[in-house]
Design a protein around this motif. Structure first.
Motif, short mmCIF file in Angstrom:
data_model
loop_
_atom_site.label_atom_id
_atom_site.label_comp_id
_atom_site.label_asym_id
_atom_site.label_seq_id
_atom_site.Cartn_x
_atom_site.Cartn_y
_atom_site.Cartn_z
N TYR A 20 38.13 50.65 -13.99
CA TYR A 20 39.37 50.61 -14.78
C TYR A 20 39.15 49.90 -16.07
CZ TYR A 20 42.20 52.33 -10.86
OH TYR A 20 42.62 52.68 -9.94
N GLU A 36 49.45 48.83 -19.03
CA GLU A 36 48.71 50.01 -18.99
C GLU A 36 47.48 50.01 -18.85
OE1 GLU A 36 49.86 52.74 -22.21
OE2 GLU A 36 51.94 52.71 -21.95
N TRP A 44 45.21 55.17 -9.39
CA TRP A 44 45.69 55.11 -8.02
C TRP A 44 47.01 53.93 -8.06
CZ3 TRP A 44 44.49 58.82 -4.99
CH2 TRP A 44 43.15 59.58 -5.16
N ILE A 45 47.99 54.24 -7.45
CA ILE A 45 49.32 53.49 -7.37
C ILE A 45 48.84 52.16 -6.68
CG2 ILE A 45 50.06 54.53 -5.14
CD1 ILE A 45 52.19 53.29 -8.19
N GLU A 46 47.78 52.23 -5.50
CA GLU A 46 47.58 51.14 -4.78
C GLU A 46 46.88 50.00 -5.82
OE1 GLU A 46 47.77 54.71 -2.15
OE2 GLU A 46 46.53 54.45 -3.93
N ASP A 47 46.05 50.36 -6.87
CA ASP A 47 45.47 49.54 -7.68
C ASP A 47 46.46 49.10 -8.63
OD1 ASP A 47 42.92 49.93 -6.84
OD2 ASP A 47 42.57 51.85 -7.61
N CYS A 48 47.51 49.85 -9.17
CA CYS A 48 48.56 49.28 -9.96
C CYS A 48 49.42 48.03 -9.24
CB CYS A 48 49.49 50.39 -10.33
SG CYS A 48 48.94 51.55 -11.46
N VAL A 49 49.57 48.35 -7.69
CA VAL A 49 50.27 47.22 -7.08
C VAL A 49 49.42 45.98 -7.07
CG1 VAL A 49 51.12 47.01 -4.77
CG2 VAL A 49 51.60 49.05 -5.87
N SER A 52 49.41 44.24 -10.16
CA SER A 52 50.67 43.82 -10.53
C SER A 52 50.85 42.48 -9.65
CB SER A 52 51.59 44.51 -10.06
OG SER A 52 53.01 44.08 -10.08
N GLU A 69 55.97 45.42 -14.96
CA GLU A 69 55.49 46.91 -14.85
C GLU A 69 53.89 47.36 -14.97
OE1 GLU A 69 56.59 51.05 -17.32
OE2 GLU A 69 58.35 49.77 -16.67
N GLY A 71 51.20 50.21 -14.92
CA GLY A 71 51.00 51.75 -14.84
C GLY A 71 49.97 52.19 -15.41
N SER A 72 49.45 53.75 -15.34
CA SER A 72 48.71 54.49 -15.88
C SER A 72 49.04 54.75 -17.30
CB SER A 72 48.27 55.67 -15.35
OG SER A 72 49.44 56.41 -15.16
#
Length: 155
Positions: A20, A36, A44-49, A52, A69, A71-72
């Motif tokens: 990333y 971002e 992937w949403i799991e990586d954003c979580v 975070s 927040e 996100g991508s």
């Protein structure tokens, strides 16, 4: 107010062993933090979580209250960092040049600050009565365009 450099350091730590890359960090006056990230194969949403949670674990809500927040960068949004250009080589893009003209074509190459977009244009060829459809390369500099963005195609 939360220091942007602190958030940037935390994001860089989390990104250290991953493919990333950081696209942007914004912190509003009321301490809303927006991070971002991007990846060549998508985010992937799991990586954003996970990112975070990593940031939250390293900040103290006792010191400052904040909203976070992660996100991508978002498809169809203007590119913000050079690595986004590299990720979209071979894809259709739209460029709004400094002169206000839009160019839509294939992102052919990226070299440092320069990038080339190839378009199909009718060109008058000597010896031919009619214009011929040919590939035409347009050279741009990332820091001299108003924006470049990926064109989403549903074909």
């Amino acid at each position: 107010m939360i220091d942007k450099k602190v958030i940037e350091r935390l994001v860089d730590e989390w990104l250290a062993d991953k493919d990333y890359f950081l696209v942007d960090i914004e912190i509003s006056t009321d301490d809303k933090i927006v991070v971002e990230i991007d990846h060549a194969d998508g985010v992937w949403i799991e990586d954003c979580v996970e990112l975070s949670k990593y940031i939250e674990d390293h900040l103290s809500r006792d010191d400052e209250d904040f909203e976070l927040e992660v996100g991508s960068a978002g498809l169809g949004q203007p590119f913000k960092v050079p690595r986004q250009y590299v990720n979209f080589v071979g894809k259709e893009v739209e460029v709004l040049g400094a002169d206000g003209k839009k160019v839509r074509g294939l992102l052919k190459s990226v070299d440092g600050n320069d990038f080339v977009v190839t378009t199909k244009e009718k060109v008058k060829v000597e010896g031919k009565k009619r214009a011929v459809l040919q590939d035409v390369d347009h050279l741009f500099q990332m820091d001299k365009v108003k924006y470049t963005k990926y064109l989403i195609s549903f074909k």
